[in-house]
Design an enzyme around this catalytic site. Structure first.
Site, PDB file in Angstrom:
ATOM      1  CE  LYS A   1       4.701   9.321  10.690  1.00 48.26           C
ATOM      2  NZ  LYS A   1       4.753   8.910   9.606  1.00 48.26           N
TER       3      LYS A   1
ATOM      4  CE1 TYR B   1      -0.038   6.355  10.743  1.00 52.33           C
ATOM      5  CE2 TYR B   1       1.614   4.887  11.787  1.00 52.33           C
ATOM      6  CZ  TYR B   1       1.397   6.257  11.094  1.00 52.33           C
ATOM      7  OH  TYR B   1       2.633   7.077  11.909  1.00 52.33           O
TER       8      TYR B   1
ATOM      9  CG  PHE C   1       0.759   2.100   3.047  1.00 54.27           C
ATOM     10  CD1 PHE C   1       0.992   2.260   4.063  1.00 54.27           C
ATOM     11  CD2 PHE C   1      -0.226   2.788   1.848  1.00 54.27           C
ATOM     12  CE1 PHE C   1      -0.480   3.377   4.466  1.00 54.27           C
ATOM     13  CE2 PHE C   1      -1.133   3.666   1.862  1.00 54.27           C
ATOM     14  CZ  PHE C   1      -1.103   3.854   3.385  1.00 54.27           C
TER      15      PHE C   1
ATOM     16  NE  ARG D   1      -3.480  16.476   8.658  1.00 54.54           N
ATOM     17  CZ  ARG D   1      -3.124  15.402   8.059  1.00 54.54           C
ATOM     18  NH1 ARG D   1      -2.727  14.452   9.133  1.00 54.54           N
ATOM     19  NH2 ARG D   1      -3.414  15.119   7.114  1.00 54.54           N
TER      20      ARG D   1
ATOM     21  CB  THR E   1       1.030  12.293   3.564  1.00 50.23           C
ATOM     22  OG1 THR E   1       0.227  12.707   4.496  1.00 50.23           O
ATOM     23  CG2 THR E   1       1.343  10.411   3.506  1.00 50.23           C
TER      24      THR E   1
ATOM     25  NE  ARG F   1       4.965  14.125   7.250  1.00 54.30           N
ATOM     26  CZ  ARG F   1       3.508  13.789   7.415  1.00 54.30           C
ATOM     27  NH1 ARG F   1       2.457  14.239   6.549  1.00 54.30           N
ATOM     28  NH2 ARG F   1       3.076  12.733   8.120  1.00 54.30           N
TER      29      ARG F   1
ATOM     30  CG  HIS G   1       1.083  11.071  13.474  1.00 52.21           C
ATOM     31  ND1 HIS G   1       0.154  10.643  12.464  1.00 52.21           N
ATOM     32  CD2 HIS G   1       0.470  11.493  14.344  1.00 52.21           C
ATOM     33  CE1 HIS G   1      -1.015   9.956  13.028  1.00 52.21           C
ATOM     34  NE2 HIS G   1      -0.906  10.779  13.339  1.00 52.21           N
TER      35      HIS G   1
HETATM   36  P1  IDP Z   1      -0.667  11.442   6.880  1.00 54.99           P
HETATM   37  O1  IDP Z   1       0.969  10.912   8.520  1.00 54.99           O
HETATM   38  O2  IDP Z   1       0.361  12.589   6.105  1.00 54.99           O
HETATM   39  O3  IDP Z   1      -1.352  12.159   8.105  1.00 54.99           O
HETATM   40  P2  IDP Z   1      -1.350   9.072   6.354  1.00 54.99           P
HETATM   41  O4  IDP Z   1      -2.910   8.746   5.137  1.00 54.99           O
HETATM   42  O5  IDP Z   1      -2.802   9.229   7.353  1.00 54.99           O
HETATM   43  O6  IDP Z   1      -0.749  10.457   6.117  1.00 54.99           O
HETATM   44  O7  IDP Z   1      -0.507   8.131   6.302  1.00 54.99           O
HETATM   45  C1  IDP Z   1      -0.171   7.499   7.717  1.00 54.99           C
HETATM   46  C2  IDP Z   1       1.585   7.678   6.685  1.00 54.99           C
HETATM   47  O8  IDP Z   1       1.603   5.688   6.429  1.00 54.99           O
HETATM   48  C3  IDP Z   1       2.486   8.700   5.823  1.00 54.99           C
HETATM   49  O9  IDP Z   1       3.062   8.964   6.570  1.00 54.99           O
HETATM   50  C4  IDP Z   1       3.576   7.599   5.763  1.00 54.99           C
HETATM   51  O10 IDP Z   1       4.340   7.153   6.641  1.00 54.99           O
HETATM   52  C5  IDP Z   1       2.656   6.637   5.089  1.00 54.99           C
HETATM   53  N1  IDP Z   1       2.058   6.319   3.780  1.00 54.99           N
HETATM   54  C6  IDP Z   1       1.227   6.551   3.446  1.00 54.99           C
HETATM   55  N2  IDP Z   1       0.691   6.531   2.072  1.00 54.99           N
HETATM   56  C7  IDP Z   1       2.257   5.914   2.140  1.00 54.99           C
HETATM   57  C8  IDP Z   1       2.568   5.357   0.621  1.00 54.99           C
HETATM   58  O11 IDP Z   1       1.625   5.063  -0.155  1.00 54.99           O
HETATM   59  N3  IDP Z   1       3.615   4.375   0.881  1.00 54.99           N
HETATM   60  C9  IDP Z   1       4.101   4.680   1.642  1.00 54.99           C
HETATM   61  N4  IDP Z   1       3.788   4.964   2.994  1.00 54.99           N
HETATM   62  C10 IDP Z   1       2.534   5.450   3.136  1.00 54.99           C
END
Ligand code: IDP
Length: 147
Positions: free
Chosen positions: A9, A49, A57, A85, A91, A102, A115
């Site tokens: 990212k 997304y 968010f 993963r 996350t 991470r 991602h």
């Molecule tokens: P992932 O990237 O671990 O698969 P996802 O739930 O698909 O997680 O979320 C996509 C991206 O959205 C996350 O990697 C993060 O950058 C952002 N994100 C997820 N949850 C939150 C939140 O609660 N607040 C702000 N950003 C979030």
């Protein structure tokens, strides 16, 4: 062979972590079959997304992903969706364990560096959003039988 879509990212690109992130995946024995720097458009980010449309968010996430170049990649390996993963970590940075990408490098959500697709179906959809078929390369690694 299983494949997945991985993307460093904008925070990872700005912090100069592309190489170290790629090393983690190479160390595991996975094979990169496509990779490029991309300035993501808002439309492309919204497609990527789509599952998060309507979440609080979402706009912040689209702003973030379009804020600078990303490094988009296709990787191959047995069970790579699940295993990549695990390498990436949870996350939320407060849950990402040390030893994961991470966990070792990210301290603020959403700035969690990378991602990774969450299923083979998502991987194919996400790859198609970033790559033309001719942009992935088929090749053999001679060490493959040892890994
Ligand atoms: P992932 O990237 O671990 O698969 P996802 O739930 O698909 O997680 O979320 C996509 C991206 O959205 C996350 O990697 C993060 O950058 C952002 N994100 C997820 N949850 C939150 C939140 O609660 N607040 C702000 N950003 C979030």
């Amino acid at each position: 062979m299983d494949r997945t879509f991985l993307m460093v990212k904008p925070d990872g690109v700005q912090r100069g972590l592309i190489g170290r992130i790629i090393s983690r995946l190479e160390d595991k024995g996975f094979k990169m079959t496509g990779g490029k720097l991309v300035q993501v458009s808002r439309e492309q980010a919204q497609r990527h997304y789509a599952e998060h449309v309507g979440k609080p968010f979402f706009e912040e996430l689209v702003d973030f992903i379009t804020s600078g170049p990303v490094f988009a990649m296709i990787w191959e390996g047995d069970n790579i969706v699940t295993l990549s993963r695990l390498l990436i970590g949870k996350t939320q940075v407060t849950e990402a364990l040390p030893g994961t990408i991470r966990g070792d490098f990210a301290a603020h959500t959403p700035f969690n560096l990378i991602h990774g697709s969450d299923s083979p179906e998502s991987a194919e959809r996400e790859i198609a959003n970033f790559f033309m078929p001719e942009e992935s390369v088929r090749y053999e690694k001679s060490v493959a039988t040892w890994m």
